[in-house]
Design an enzyme around this catalytic site. Structure first.
Site, PDB file in Angstrom:
ATOM      1  N   GLY A  83       0.852  -1.194   0.000  1.00 46.91           N
ATOM      2  CA  GLY A  83       0.000   0.000   0.000  1.00 46.91           C
ATOM      3  C   GLY A  83       0.880   1.232   0.000  1.00 46.91           C
ATOM      4  N   GLY A 109       5.226  -7.151  11.342  1.00 45.67           N
ATOM      5  CA  GLY A 109       6.629  -7.507  11.156  1.00 45.67           C
ATOM      6  C   GLY A 109       7.458  -6.241  11.029  1.00 45.67           C
ATOM      7  N   ASP A 110       8.703  -6.388  10.580  1.00 49.41           N
ATOM      8  CA  ASP A 110       9.596  -5.220  10.495  1.00 49.41           C
ATOM      9  C   ASP A 110       9.034  -4.140   9.578  1.00 49.41           C
ATOM     10  OD1 ASP A 110      10.069  -7.095   8.360  1.00 49.41           O
ATOM     11  OD2 ASP A 110      11.783  -5.880   7.785  1.00 49.41           O
ATOM     12  N   SER A 112       5.824  -3.479   8.609  1.00 54.11           N
ATOM     13  CA  SER A 112       4.636  -2.799   9.158  1.00 54.11           C
ATOM     14  C   SER A 112       4.967  -1.962  10.382  1.00 54.11           C
ATOM     15  CB  SER A 112       3.586  -3.832   9.575  1.00 54.11           C
ATOM     16  OG  SER A 112       3.268  -4.642   8.497  1.00 54.11           O
ATOM     17  N   ASP A 135       9.110 -14.921   9.497  1.00 55.92           N
ATOM     18  CA  ASP A 135      10.521 -14.722   9.130  1.00 55.92           C
ATOM     19  C   ASP A 135      11.423 -14.570  10.360  1.00 55.92           C
ATOM     20  OD1 ASP A 135       9.412 -14.631   6.616  1.00 55.92           O
ATOM     21  OD2 ASP A 135       9.574 -12.462   6.404  1.00 55.92           O
ATOM     22  N   ARG A 170      16.663 -39.968  -4.195  1.00 57.14           N
ATOM     23  CA  ARG A 170      16.598 -38.651  -4.824  1.00 57.14           C
ATOM     24  C   ARG A 170      17.134 -37.566  -3.900  1.00 57.14           C
ATOM     25  NH1 ARG A 170      10.446 -39.433  -7.051  1.00 57.14           N
ATOM     26  NH2 ARG A 170      11.008 -40.136  -9.145  1.00 57.14           N
ATOM     27  N   ARG A 273      14.068 -33.411  -7.020  1.00 57.80           N
ATOM     28  CA  ARG A 273      12.674 -32.970  -7.020  1.00 57.80           C
ATOM     29  C   ARG A 273      12.601 -31.731  -6.143  1.00 57.80           C
ATOM     30  NH1 ARG A 273      12.383 -36.070 -10.562  1.00 57.80           N
ATOM     31  NH2 ARG A 273      10.872 -37.718 -10.979  1.00 57.80           N
ATOM     32  N   ILE A 280       1.795 -22.438   2.656  1.00 55.67           N
ATOM     33  CA  ILE A 280       1.489 -23.455   3.675  1.00 55.67           C
ATOM     34  C   ILE A 280       2.202 -23.081   4.969  1.00 55.67           C
ATOM     35  CG2 ILE A 280       2.048 -25.867   4.296  1.00 55.67           C
ATOM     36  CD1 ILE A 280       1.553 -26.541   1.320  1.00 55.67           C
ATOM     37  N   ARG A 282       2.582 -20.231   6.197  1.00 52.61           N
ATOM     38  CA  ARG A 282       1.912 -19.145   6.918  1.00 52.61           C
ATOM     39  C   ARG A 282       0.591 -19.593   7.524  1.00 52.61           C
ATOM     40  NH1 ARG A 282       2.988 -14.234   3.555  1.00 52.61           N
ATOM     41  NH2 ARG A 282       0.755 -13.893   3.612  1.00 52.61           N
TER      42      ARG A 282
END
Ligand SMILES: Nc1ncnc2c1ncn2[C@@H]1O[C@H](COP(=O)(O)OP(=O)(O)OP(=O)(O)O)[C@@H](O)[C@H]1O
Ligand SMILES: O=P(O)(O)OC[C@H]1O[C@](O)(CO)[C@@H](O)[C@@H]1O
Ligand SMILES: [Mg+2]
Length: 382
Positions: A83, A109-110, A112, A135, A170, A273, A280, A282
Site C-alpha cells: 500500500g 513484522g519489520d 509494518s 521470518d 533422490r 525434485r 502453507i 503461513r
C-alpha cells in the site's frame, strides 16, 4: 462522547498463526482488568484510512462456549502487506482521531512496524507494537509470533520428504520462506535432519554442495539427501544461457535454481525434485509456543498502554517479556541469522553443509554444462 478508554488493535504484514491469540489476549486483559473498549481495525492501515473498525467483545465469536481465537490461524481483522502509506499518511493519521482512540496496538513484522512507528510519530499516536512474522527477522526479540508454527510446518514437511527421498534415492530440494533472513531455513533444517541448508547470510558454492553430496554417498552410503533452500539466497551466476528448467532467477525460485545446478554434480545424473512450501508455511494451527508468546505479548502490550509507555515494542528476551524502544528495533531490523552464533556450528557439527564461508567474488563459478555427463568440466575462476 465516550467515558471509557478506547484502544485500537490491528494486524499488518503477512498473516501468520498466532495473530488471533494476540487479539484474544488484548481483548480479554483490556476488558477484564481495565474495563476498556477495544476496537478491531480492519485491514491494517487501510482500515485506519477508512476509519473502519468494530468493537471486539470477549465472547463475540464463541461457539457453544468455545473461544476459537486461541487456535485459529490467520487474522480475524484481515491484513495487508502493501500500500502507499506515504501518499495517504494524513488520511491514515486522521483515522486514529476519527475513531477517537486513546492508544493503538499494532501487530506487525519489520515492514509494518516501521510504517506504524513513523505514522505514530507524525500523528502523535500512543502506539505499542507487537512483533509477528514467520521470518523472525524483527530485531531485539528472540521470538516473533508465528515463527515457531512455521518451523514446525517445515520440519514436518522435511520428515515426509525424507521417506520418499530415501525410497527413490533422490535429492529433495525444499524452498522455504523468510525473505532476506535464513532463520526459518536454519532452524527447520536442523530440526528436520537436512543435509544441506542454504541461507542468505552465508555464501555457498555449487562445488561445495556437490562435494558434500558425494561425501554423503561415499562415506555414509546415503543415496538420498534433503536440501533446504531459503528463498532469499542469491544465485551465483546468471542462468540465461543455461539449458536447464530454470532459465533465469526471475522465472523460477531459488529451489529450482539449486536443483538445476546440482543435477550436474556428477557423471551419474542426480535425480532431483523441488518442493516450494509457499504459503502453507503461513497457515495452520498455532503451536503451543506461539500461543504462549502471543498471549504474553498481548497482555504486556495492554499493560504498557495502562502505564502510558508508548513507542515501545513488546519483546521476548531470555525467557522474559520486556519492552524495547521501537526506534531501536527499527534501526536493527530486519535482523539476519548470526553466522557466528551458536546454531551454525551446531549444524556443521552434525555434518550439515551450511555454506563455505567464502565471499561470492572469490569463489569458483561453475559454467553452464553442455551435457549432463560432465562434472565441473568447464570452470572459470573469478
Ligand atoms: N500495512 C501496510 N501498509 C502498507 N505497506 C505495508 C504494510 N505492511 C507492510 N507493508 C509493506 O509491504 C512490504 C512487505 O512488508 P512485509 O510483508 O515484510 O511486512 P511485515 O510487517 O514485515 O510482516 P511479514 O514480514 O511477516 O510479512 C514492505 O515494503 C512494507 O513496507
Ligand atoms: O503473502 P505474500 O505477499 O506472497 O508474501 C510472501 C512473503 O511474506 C512472508 O511470508 C513473510 O514476510 C515472507 O516469508 C514471504 O516472502
Ligand atoms: Mg517483514
Amino acid at each position: 462522547m465516550k467515558n471509557r478508554k478506547r484502544i485500537g488493535i490491528l494486524t499488518s504484514g503477512g498473516d501468520c498463526p498466532g495473530l488471533n491469540a494476540v487479539i484474544r489476549a488484548v481483548v480479554s486483559h483490556a476488558t477484564l482488568t481495565y474495563d476498556w473498549e477495544v476496537l478491531g481495525i480492519s485491514y491494517a492501515t487501510q482500515g485506519l484510512l477508512e476509519a473502519r473498525a468494530t468493537t471486539l467483545k470477549m465472547h463475540g465469536l464463541d461457539l457453544r462456549g468455545i473461544d476459537p481465537l486461541l487456535f485459529m490461524g490467520g487474522t480475524i481483522l484481515g491484513t495487508i502487506n502493501k500500500g502507499d502509506t506515504l501518499a495517504h499518511a494524513s488520511e491514515i493519521i486522521a483515522g486514529y482521531q476519527t475513531l477517537e482512540l486513546d492508544a493503538l496496538i499494532g501487530i506487525g513484522g519489520d515492514g509494518s512496524l516501521s510504517i506504524l512507528h513513523n505514522l505514530a510519530h507524525q500523528g502523535n499516536w500512543n502506539f505499542v507494537g507487537v512483533p509477528k512474522t514467520i521470518d523472525n527477522d524483527v530485531a531485539l526479540t528472540e521470538r516473533s509470533v508465528g515463527f515457531d508454527t512455521a518451523v514446525n510446518t517445515i520440519t514436518n514437511a522435511l520428515n515426509s520428504l525424507t521417506f520418499t527421498a530415501a525410497s527413490h534415492d533422490r535429492v529433495m530440494i525444499v524452498e522455504v520462506m523468510g525473505r532476506k533472513a535464513g532463520h526459518l531455513a536454519l532452524q527447520a533444517g536442523i530440526a528436520g535432519g537436512a543435509d544441506v541448508i542454504l541461507i542468505p547470510e552465508i555464501p555457498y558454492s555449487i562445488e561445495g554442495i556437490c562435494q558434500h553430496l558425494a561425501q554423503l554417498r561415499d562415506r555414509s552410503w546415503r543415496k538420498f539427501a534433503i536440501v533446504v533452500v531459503a528463498e532469499g539466497i542469491e544465485a551465483i551466476k546468471d542462468l540465461s544461457d543455461c539449458d536447464g528448467l530454470c532459465q533465469s532467477t526471475l522465472t523460477c525460485g531459488m529451489g529450482q535454481y539449486i536443483a538445476d545446478q546440482i543435477s550436474h554434480c556428477s557423471t551419474e545424473k542426480i535425480e532431483t525434485r523441488v518442493s516450494v512450501l509457499g504459503h502453507i508455511q503461513r497457515g495452520g494451527i498455532p503451536s503451543a509456543l506461539d500461543r504462549l508468546v502471543a498471549t504474553a505479548f498481548g497482555k504486556t502490550a495492554v499493560d504498557l498502554v495502562a502505564q502510558g509507555k508508548y513507542d515501545q515494542m513488546v519483546a521476548w528476551q531470555n525467557g522474559q517479556v520486556v519492552a524495547v524502544p521501537l526506534q531501536e528495533v527499527m534501526l536493527q531490523s530486519p535482523s539476519p541469522v548470526d553466522a557466528n552464533g551458536y546454531l551454525v556450528p551446531i549444524a556443521r557439527s552434525l555434518g550439515i553443509y551450511v555454506g563455505d564461508g567464502f565471499q561470492f567474488s572469490q569463489q569458483s563459478k561453475v559454467s553452464c554444462l553442455e551435457n549432463d555427463n560432465a562434472f565441473l568440466t568447464k570452470r572459470e575462476t573469478h
